[in-house]
Motif scaffolding. Structure first.
Motif, PDB file in Angstrom:
ATOM      1  N   VAL C  19     -13.118  -8.882  24.424  1.00 19.71           N
ATOM      2  CA  VAL C  19     -12.717  -8.789  25.825  1.00 19.71           C
ATOM      3  C   VAL C  19     -13.706  -9.509  26.724  1.00 19.71           C
ATOM      4  O   VAL C  19     -13.319 -10.197  27.658  1.00 19.71           O
ATOM      5  CB  VAL C  19     -12.618  -7.309  26.248  1.00 19.71           C
ATOM      6  N   ASP C  20     -14.954  -9.354  26.393  1.00 21.50           N
ATOM      7  CA  ASP C  20     -15.966 -10.038  27.184  1.00 21.50           C
ATOM      8  C   ASP C  20     -15.742 -11.544  27.135  1.00 21.50           C
ATOM      9  O   ASP C  20     -15.858 -12.227  28.139  1.00 21.50           O
ATOM     10  CB  ASP C  20     -17.358  -9.702  26.634  1.00 21.50           C
ATOM     11  N   LEU C  23     -12.645 -12.523  29.387  1.00 19.62           N
ATOM     12  CA  LEU C  23     -12.969 -12.490  30.805  1.00 19.62           C
ATOM     13  C   LEU C  23     -13.974 -13.571  31.174  1.00 19.62           C
ATOM     14  O   LEU C  23     -13.822 -14.263  32.170  1.00 19.62           O
ATOM     15  CB  LEU C  23     -13.544 -11.114  31.174  1.00 19.62           C
ATOM     16  N   GLY C  24     -15.005 -13.682  30.348  1.00 14.92           N
ATOM     17  CA  GLY C  24     -16.028 -14.675  30.625  1.00 14.92           C
ATOM     18  C   GLY C  24     -15.441 -16.073  30.638  1.00 14.92           C
ATOM     19  O   GLY C  24     -15.813 -16.915  31.450  1.00 14.92           O
ATOM     20  N   MET C  27     -13.621 -16.743  33.777  1.00 14.06           N
ATOM     21  CA  MET C  27     -14.558 -16.931  34.884  1.00 14.06           C
ATOM     22  C   MET C  27     -15.148 -18.330  34.893  1.00 14.06           C
ATOM     23  O   MET C  27     -15.492 -18.855  35.940  1.00 14.06           O
ATOM     24  CB  MET C  27     -15.689 -15.904  34.793  1.00 14.06           C
ATOM     25  N   ARG C  28     -15.260 -18.919  33.710  1.00 13.20           N
ATOM     26  CA  ARG C  28     -15.831 -20.255  33.659  1.00 13.20           C
ATOM     27  C   ARG C  28     -14.994 -21.289  34.393  1.00 13.20           C
ATOM     28  O   ARG C  28     -15.472 -22.366  34.705  1.00 13.20           O
ATOM     29  CB  ARG C  28     -15.982 -20.707  32.202  1.00 13.20           C
TER      30      ARG C  28
END
Lengths: 329, 279, 268
Positions: C19-20, C23-24, C27-28
């Motif tokens: 999940v990280d 999401l990460g 965001m990039r």
């Protein structure tokens, strides 16, 4: 009027399964698995001004947590405490100006700068009058024999020297209450002795109240009369040092090293066999029987080395706890 | 001694200690100064390139003038100034806060008879970041030479005021995020979040137009007020004090005050929930 | 077989942070949002009406930035050089010397694992973003171009790895490489084409910059996809990229070999 009063003080933690990452953290805001750890369970204690009290206990007993509660670093789950009339966790500046906490192996001085610079910062933070500051600092440095090291970067000092600097920093503002958390941990014997001597002298001269935690018997023996044993978050003994030794120092541990690998197989008749790993063995016996057992063993068997010791502190404390528990049942 | 004077004196000691430390590691200091300037120069080259191909950033209409080359450089200089101030005084400290929370180092700070947020936020001064401040001011001067325009005293005063507001808003965002470590643990994504938020605010707010741009612009002006950080002081200085800017200017001061108050509230909450490290 | 196991274990490790990742990854793409608005403003600011910048029109530019995200996904090796330098500095590197594992291959597998998982999970968000932004692309390029694109990506992975590994190996001779690495990071951000297409540079600069291997980290694959590099130039570019891969592979190996020798000579 006691200077420290603690009533039913408790602190418990919820330990969550912490996972890394934003997703897990957000999920974690809604639901988390946790277990509760009770670090301190309802302790009651009073300390009079000028006393020197030691908190003894095995690791994880709650000693450090108690100190952190009394210094306002932590907020309790329940219960009350007051030190010099202040509630510690309110973190009032007036309170913080009147006590000091020193933690063994934890450094609060600036690492790359000479201790003198950190002391100067202290002076300004605590708003110590310049003349008083110099006098106190020089006096302490002289007693601890570190004047020549004040200009040296802290990272270049030895562990013992660093500890001395930490002590000076703590005492610059002349606190009325001094909290020490394992101050001699990790130090060599000489350094330990120096710190102990210093503390004893300082306490006698300035009549400060000192609360010290340790799991070294030597610290306690050298410094205080009153010992509080904490185990599993509770106070299970509060009294004099002699009391403990009288009660539980009644046993000794004999360590043997047999010669020629000939381990006798009937050692258990002399006492409780703690360990048997040829060529080593350990026996626990009543103090009164030491001479008798020693002469018996030495005359009967070929022994290369033998020593008589007190049982380890953890054992004594565990026994105290166990005994207390049994009494309570 | 008055309280303010006492705090100021503590800050001076922080500044002095940091300088002494930086001078001890002189090599690193010089390298840090140069590398932060290098980043700025690379960006400058990029912007020079852009103006090689265009005359304005943003359509240049009567009601909404675009940002010409030197106006944009003044804008960029403002962002440099603000970032330099932030890096010099706050960034390292707030960064360290997350470590202090995690390792229990916050304990010692909580023992001191001085406001904790003050102590944490100002302990270290990064003198090498001031090189960027100097460069930003030089660029600012250079831009005005080319604009053949000298701002009035009022504008300069307001500029300083709004730069401070901008720093305050950024600082508040940073410290609120750092404080969240108490609940959320170490979180790299939070840092990235900070970085991405600030990339939105590096350009004039006029670029956010259109059906997608407008809501974005409103959100980052009024909800998370990062767009006002660089924009308002830059506009104050470069554009004359146009009446249409006043509401935004007024709002900025409010936003700065509110941000500081909100972030302090979060910080205090974090302290109350601080659990130290097991020993 | 050993390396396959290492790969498998590393993948399992990475999968725990799904999940990280997702999401990460999303965001990039946020800086692209700013780029979308910025370049639009730039084009609108042209007094003589919007015209192409160095052969790129507005859509091309946005597509370019999106594509550099893809090339960077292949070629970026975050922390590789610094972790190698750190391992050398604090002696952890001895672990590799004692085990029957070749360090470079081990680390390569580890990075490969990371990238594979990254793509496994990131394909979703990437695809989503590209689909949303499909208006900026003028369709799929022909098969040959796609082939060249993929080849350049694969090579950029290897090139990125061995180049950063080489930089890390400098740690055998110099204790403090962090400043050097920071400079490299800055320089490569600029000269790799991450900030803007290298063609935008004036006069002779594009030609000069295309001689150094940094262009393959971001610019080259994106330019290939957008068919800004075609024909003999493309072939030449790919060949040069292959050359650089071999060059840095050899340099990493050689430096490792001599570095270890030097290291042991000093008792570690």
């Amino acid at each position: 009027m006691p200077i420290v009063e603690i009533a039913k003080l408790s602190k418990s933690y919820r330990v969550f399964q912490k996972k890394e990452g934003l997703g897990a953290s957000i999920r974690g805001l809604f639901h988390r698995d946790f277990k509760t750890i009770e670090a301190v369970r309802g302790i009651d204690l009073t300390v009079e001004s000028g006393e020197f009290v030691a908190f003894l206990g095995p690791n994880g007993a709650g000693k450090t947590t108690t100190l952190k509660l009394l210094t306002g670093v932590l907020t309790p789950t329940s219960g009350a405490a007051s030190v010099m009339g202040y509630v510690p966790w309110k973190r009032e500046n007036a309170y913080r100006r009147r006590f000091a906490l020193v933690m063994g192996q934890k450094n609060q001085l600036w690492w790359d700068l000479p201790a003198a610079e950190s002391f100067r910062l202290h002076q300004h933070i605590y708003r110590i009058e310049p003349q008083q500051f110099q006098k106190t600092r020089d006096g302490l440095a002289e007693v601890l024999d570190v004047q020549h090291l004040l200009g040296r970067p802290v990272r270049e000092l030895s562990l013992g020297e660093r500890m001395k600097m930490e002590l000076i920093a703590a005492l610059l503002h002349r606190p009325e209450v001094l909290f020490l958390d394992e101050p001699t941990i990790g130090l060599d014997v000489v350094a330990q002795h120096n710190i102990q001597t210093f503390l004893k002298q300082y306490q006698q001269e300035r009549k400060v109240t000192i609360l010290l935690t340790s799991h070294y018997m030597k610290d306690v023996m050298a410094l205080c009369r009153r010992v509080v044993i904490i185990a599993q978050g509770r106070i299970i003994y509060d009294g004099s040092l002699e009391g403990i030794l009288d009660q539980f120092g009644g046993q000794k541990v004999i360590s043997l090293l047999v010669a020629d690998g000939k381990m006798p197989d009937d050692l258990s008749r002399y006492g409780e066999l703690l360990l048997i790993e040829p060529p080593r063995a350990k026996l626990r016996i009543e103090r009164s029987k030491v001479t008798e057992v020693l002469s018996a063993i030495l005359s009967r068997y070929a022994i290369e080395d033998i020593s008589v010791e007190d049982p380890p502190l953890e054992e004594i404390i565990a026994k105290v706890f166990k005994d207390n528990k049994e009494e309570g049942e | 001694m008055g309280l303010t004077a006492a705090y100021f004196r503590v800050f001076l000691t922080f500044a002095r200690n940091s300088l002494v430390r930086d001078m001890t590691f002189r090599g690193n200091f010089i390298i840090d100064s140069i590398t932060s300037m290098a980043w700025m120069l690379l960006n400058l080259i990029f912007y020079l390139l852009i103006f090689h191909y265009t005359d304005f950033i943003g359509a240049n209409t009567a009601e909404n003038p675009g940002w010409g080359r030197y106006e944009f450089f003044a804008f960029f200089a403002t962002s440099l100034v603000i970032n330099a101030l932030l890096q010099a005084f706050f960034m390292t400290n707030v960064d360290e806060l997350t470590d202090l929370i995690r390792t229990g180092g916050l304990d010692f700070i909580l023992l001191k008879p001085i406001d904790t947020q003050f102590l944490i936020s100002l302990r270290r001064v990064e003198w090498s970041s001031l090189s960027n401040l100097a460069l930003g001011l030089v660029l600012l001067g250079y831009s005005f030479v080319h604009l053949a325009y000298i701002p009035e005293v009022v504008q300069v005063v307001l500029y300083v005021l709004y730069v401070i507001c901008g720093v305050a808003i950024y600082y508040s965002l940073m410290i609120a995020l750092a404080s969240s470590t108490v609940w959320m643990g170490r979180n790299q994504t939070l840092y990235d979040f900070w970085f991405y938020i600030t990339t939105f605010s590096r350009y004039p707010m006029e670029i956010y137009t259109g059906p997608w741009g407008q809501p974005l612009r409103s959100f980052f002006t009024f909800i998370i007020p990062v767009l006002v950080v660089v924009n308002v002081p830059a506009r104050m200085l470069v554009r004359l004090l146009e009446k249409q800017n006043w509401p935004l200017a007024g709002f900025t001061i409010l936003a700065a005050a509110a941000s500081v108050a909100a972030s302090r509230w979060v910080f205090q909450l974090a302290l109350a929930n601080y659990r130290s490290a097991s020993s | 077989m050993l390396y396959f196991t290492i790969l498998r274990i590393s993948i399992a490790e990475r999968l725990a942070y799904r999940v990280d990742f997702a999401l990460g990854t999303l965001m990039r793409f946020l800086p692209i949002v700013t780029q979308i608005f910025l370049w639009d403003a730039i084009f609108r600011g042209m007094t003589s009406g919007p015209g192409p910048i160095a052969g790129y029109n507005y859509h091309d530019l946005i597509a370019y930035y999106l594509l550099t995200m893809v090339s960077r996904a292949f070629s970026s090796m975050p922390g590789l050089a610094s972790s190698i330098a750190r391992d050398i500095r604090d002696g952890t590197i001895k672990k590799y010397l004692l085990q029957p594992v070749d360090m470079l291959s081990f680390v390569l597998m580890s990075r490969l694992a990371h990238k594979l998982v990254y793509y496994g999970v990131a394909t979703g968000p990437f695809a989503l973003v590209f689909w949303i932004c499909r208006g900026y692309f003028s369709g799929w390029p022909d098969a040959w171009t796609m082939l060249a694109f993929i080849a350049s990506l694969l090579m950029s992975f290897l090139l990125g790895f061995f180049l950063e590994a080489t930089l890390g190996m400098i740690g055998f001779w110099f204790l403090e490489v962090s400043s050097l690495l920071f400079v490299y990071m800055l320089v490569s951000f600029f000269f790799s084409g991450q900030m803007f297409p290298l063609d935008m540079m004036p006069s002779y600069w594009p030609t000069v910059l295309k001689l150094i291997p940094l262009q393959y980290m971001a610019y080259f694959p994106a330019a290939v996809f957008l068919q800004k590099v075609t024909g003999p130039q493309l072939a030449w570019g790919l060949a040069a990229e292959a050359f650089w891969v071999v060059f840095f592979y050899l340099s990493a190996r050689t430096m490792f070999h001599y570095g270890v020798r030097r290291y042991s000579a000093y008792g570690g």
